[in-house]
Motif scaffolding. Structure first.
Motif, PDB file in Angstrom:
ATOM      1  N   ASP A  62      10.287  50.591  62.782  1.00 39.68           N
ATOM      2  CA  ASP A  62      11.580  50.932  63.365  1.00 39.68           C
ATOM      3  C   ASP A  62      12.190  52.033  62.495  1.00 39.68           C
ATOM      4  OD1 ASP A  62      14.331  51.050  63.990  1.00 39.68           O
ATOM      5  OD2 ASP A  62      14.297  48.984  64.714  1.00 39.68           O
ATOM      6  N   GLN A  63      12.156  53.266  62.988  1.00 40.12           N
ATOM      7  CA  GLN A  63      12.611  54.425  62.225  1.00 40.12           C
ATOM      8  C   GLN A  63      14.079  54.293  61.814  1.00 40.12           C
ATOM      9  OE1 GLN A  63      10.424  56.931  61.383  1.00 40.12           O
ATOM     10  NE2 GLN A  63      11.979  57.897  60.146  1.00 40.12           N
ATOM     11  N   LYS A  75      15.756  51.488  61.193  1.00 41.17           N
ATOM     12  CA  LYS A  75      15.807  50.544  60.077  1.00 41.17           C
ATOM     13  C   LYS A  75      15.334  51.199  58.787  1.00 41.17           C
ATOM     14  CE  LYS A  75      14.953  46.089  62.347  1.00 41.17           C
ATOM     15  NZ  LYS A  75      13.962  45.001  62.450  1.00 41.17           N
ATOM     16  N   ASN A  83       9.152  46.444  61.162  1.00 47.24           N
ATOM     17  CA  ASN A  83       8.424  46.700  62.404  1.00 47.24           C
ATOM     18  C   ASN A  83       9.360  46.595  63.604  1.00 47.24           C
ATOM     19  OD1 ASN A  83       8.559  43.901  63.176  1.00 47.24           O
ATOM     20  ND2 ASN A  83       6.835  43.533  61.818  1.00 47.24           N
ATOM     21  N   HIS A  84       8.930  47.168  64.714  1.00 52.60           N
ATOM     22  CA  HIS A  84       9.749  47.130  65.929  1.00 52.60           C
ATOM     23  C   HIS A  84       9.026  46.453  67.085  1.00 52.60           C
ATOM     24  CE1 HIS A  84       7.708  50.344  68.180  1.00 52.60           C
ATOM     25  NE2 HIS A  84       7.619  50.988  67.055  1.00 52.60           N
TER      26      HIS A  84
END
Length: 82
Positions: A9-10, A12, A74-75
């Motif tokens: 997750d960019q 985050k 992670n997303h």
């Protein structure tokens, strides 16, 4: 910092990791006191580092440190460590 761009997750990454790291002034602070993450743990081997990255975590390597830090950003939902 090592990660796979397509599975993290960019937002985050930027907000919870890079932002706080760029603002630190006290070099004596511990990583856990700086980074905001739901899961932060140390990794001690190359196998642990690779597994962590493959599972969508970022790994922070610090020059001179003998351990690395795995940070959950992670997303995707439902993927488990193998």
């Amino acid at each position: 910092m090592v990660f796979i761009r397509t599975i993290i997750d960019q937002a985050k990454l930027e907000e919870n990791i890079f932002g706080p790291l760029l603002q630190i002034k006290d070099q004596e602070l511990h990583v856990a006191d700086i980074i905001y993450a739901s899961s932060l743990h140390t990794v001690n081997s190359m196998n642990e580092i690779v597994a962590s990255i493959k599972n969508g975590n970022a790994v922070l390597l610090i020059n001179g440190e003998i351990i690395a830090y795995s940070i959950e950003i992670n997303h995707f939902q439902g993927r488990k460590n193998r």
